[in-house]
Enzyme design. Structure first.
Site, PDB file in Angstrom:
ATOM      1  CB  THR A  45      -0.910  -0.004   1.252  1.00  0.00           C
ATOM      2  OG1 THR A  45      -1.736  -1.145   1.157  1.00  0.00           O
ATOM      3  CG2 THR A  45      -1.763   1.230   1.336  1.00  0.00           C
ATOM      4  CE  LYS A  65      -1.454  -6.089   8.987  1.00  0.00           C
ATOM      5  NZ  LYS A  65      -1.662  -6.005   7.536  1.00  0.00           N
ATOM      6  CB  THR A  94       1.495  -3.964   6.677  1.00  0.00           C
ATOM      7  OG1 THR A  94       0.212  -4.257   6.129  1.00  0.00           O
ATOM      8  CG2 THR A  94       1.791  -2.489   6.578  1.00  0.00           C
ATOM      9  CG  ASP A  95      -0.836  -8.578   4.454  1.00  0.00           C
ATOM     10  OD1 ASP A  95      -1.219  -7.609   5.132  1.00  0.00           O
ATOM     11  OD2 ASP A  95      -1.552  -9.137   3.595  1.00  0.00           O
TER      12      ASP A  95
HETATM   13  N1  GLU Z   1      -1.604  -7.235   1.470  1.00  0.00           N
HETATM   14  C1  GLU Z   1      -0.736  -6.316   0.843  1.00  0.00           C
HETATM   15  C2  GLU Z   1       0.681  -6.388   1.372  1.00  0.00           C
HETATM   16  O1  GLU Z   1       0.947  -6.724   2.500  1.00  0.00           O
HETATM   17  C3  GLU Z   1      -1.229  -4.900   0.842  1.00  0.00           C
HETATM   18  C4  GLU Z   1      -1.495  -4.340   2.201  1.00  0.00           C
HETATM   19  C5  GLU Z   1      -0.344  -3.558   2.760  1.00  0.00           C
HETATM   20  O2  GLU Z   1       0.488  -2.988   2.086  1.00  0.00           O
HETATM   21  O3  GLU Z   1      -0.294  -3.507   3.963  1.00  0.00           O
HETATM   22  O4  GLU Z   1       1.541  -6.114   0.604  1.00  0.00           O
END
Ligand code: GLU
Length: 439
Positions: free
Chosen positions: A103, A257, A179-180
């Site tokens: 994101t 997380k 973030t995942d």
């Molecule tokens: N799920 C995706 C990722 O971890 C997009 C969400 C995000 O950036 O936190 O890359």
């Protein structure tokens, strides 16, 4: 509508207008002339971005604008050249920002709904101009993936890019990441980067940049600030609470997380964070036992054994789950046991079969908080006799990444055991502090 759009509407300002702006901050008044740049989705929405005559972009907080005059209206249809020249100030440290996707590194095209990487120098300058006051920024998009698609080969690629940047004059590196799985990458870099002596900061965003509550801009600003600090380790920098007051820097091997959507989703587990980075740029170190910045060549120790599994124990778990990994030639299994580090007792024979066939079996706890202890109950003692390595207070994900890294160096069982129980990057604390639980 965000502050910047409201301000532009009130003042009848349009992208491409040439304006004179008087900014006043802490009693200092500065006057600028420049072209109004389009408000950018990723920014905090509180900044007017101007392109100056020298080609540099600057961001001025709307709240600090005491006077604005339109000198020349943009002509309809006229195409202005918006090429950004990134300012280089010899007084400022140098920070490379490596984009990997997620994101934070993307922007949404409102017309098509498509998500694009926002990592040209131009876009970054427009997005979060605040960071140019902190450092000379070199942005580079090295991949553009969702972090659920991250894999060991990409960790190695990121590690190589980090080493290249640090060995060629950058004072710190920021890695924009989904973030995942950011915590896995943070752990991988913590083990892979040898002789690390400068900050390597992972940053992401929980809320996409098109939402007014986006955390992207502040997280990025705080991470650039941390990348200039007197710090020489891998850390994750994300919001520390739900408001916009401070971010926290968490040690790369102790972070997780813990929430799907909150801005303060990242927590240090079984440890306290390294530092608080306040929105005004102040850094408050929360501990003293961190590596400081120093000189020296960073190297990448990136060999990983990929036939390693992370397996959660659960009531009713079938033996065949573990047999699958044994039969498929896996070299290591990290178990996420229950409580102090247990699995159903009927699985212990299969685990013993695994260790006898030379497969390393490590135990962590799905409680996450606290240490495993296989000496308390008979199940634990039987697991110890079956050859299981108790991984102290290591996070299951960190133990998984570490086992891949250790098995990438040696498959000698005694060596592997010694290395798994040795603290390399803060992954094992000598004792669990009482004040580390659910803060
Ligand atoms: N799920 C995706 C990722 O971890 C997009 C969400 C995000 O950036 O936190 O890359």
């Amino acid at each position: 509508m965000r502050k910047i759009e409201r301000f532009m509407q009130q003042k009848n300002l349009h992208t491409g207008d040439v304006v004179r702006v008087v900014e006043s901050e802490n009693g200092t008044t500065v006057e600028y002339e420049g072209i109004v740049m389009p408000p950018y989705e990723l920014s905090s929405g509180e900044t007017l971005t101007l392109k100056l005559d020298n080609g540099y972009n600057i961001g001025i907080l709307v709240d600090n604008i005491v006077e604005i005059e339109v000198l020349e209206k943009a002509k309809p249809g006229e195409k202005k050249e918006f090429k950004a020249v990134l300012p280089k100030n010899p007084e400022l440290p140098n920070v490379a920002i490596l984009g990997t996707g997620g994101t934070i590194a993307s922007r949404i095209d409102y017309k098509t709904g498509a998500v694009h990487p926002a990592f040209t120098a131009e876009e970054l300058a427009l997005a979060v101009p605040e960071i140019f006051k902190l450092a000379n920024i070199t942005p580079k998009l090295i991949m553009n993936i969702l972090s659920e698609d991250m894999r060991p080969e990409y960790w190695r690629k990121i590690a190589n890019e980090v080493a290249k940047a640090l060995n060629s004059g950058e004072d710190g590196v920021v890695i924009a990441h989904g973030t995942d799985t950011m915590a896995y990458t943070a752990a991988a870099l913590s083990f892979m980067l040898g002789n690390l002596h400068k900050p390597v900061i992972l940053v992401g965003a929980q809320r996409s940049s098109d939402r007014p509550s986006s955390d992207a801009a502040m997280n990025l600003t705080c991470s650039v600030r941390m990348a200039t600090a007197n710090f020489g380790e891998v850390a994750v920098v994300m919001h520390g609470e739900t408001g916009d007051t401070y971010c926290l820097a968490h040690r790369g091997t102790k972070v997780r997380k813990m929430h799907t959507s909150r801005r303060d989703a990242f927590r240090s587990i079984n440890d306290i964070p390294v530092a608080k980075i306040w929105a005004d740029g102040r850094i408050e170190f929360l501990r003293e036992d961190y590596r400081k910045r120093s000189e020296g060549e960073v190297f990448v120790d990136g060999e990983m054994e990929e036939k390693v599994a992370l397996v959660k124990s659960f009531p009713g778990m079938q033996k065949e789950i573990l047999e699958f990994f044994i039969d498929k030639g896996y070299k290591g299994i990290v178990l996420e046991g229950t409580g102090l580090g247990h699995v159903p007792t009927y699985l212990i024979d299969t685990i013993e079969r695994a260790t006898q066939e030379g497969i390393t079996v490590c135990m962590t706890s799905q409680c996450l908080y606290g240490r495993v202890n296989l000496n308390v109950y008979s199940t634990g003692r039987r697991l110890l006799r079956a050859g299981v390595i108790p991984c102290e207070d290591m996070l299951p994900e960190t133990a998984y990444v570490k086992l891949m890294w250790v098995l990438g160096k040696t498959q000698n069982q005694e060596e592997v055991r010694k290395m798994m129980l040795k603290n390399y990057a803060g992954e094992i604390t000598p004792y669990t502090r009482f004040d580390t639980y659910l803060r």
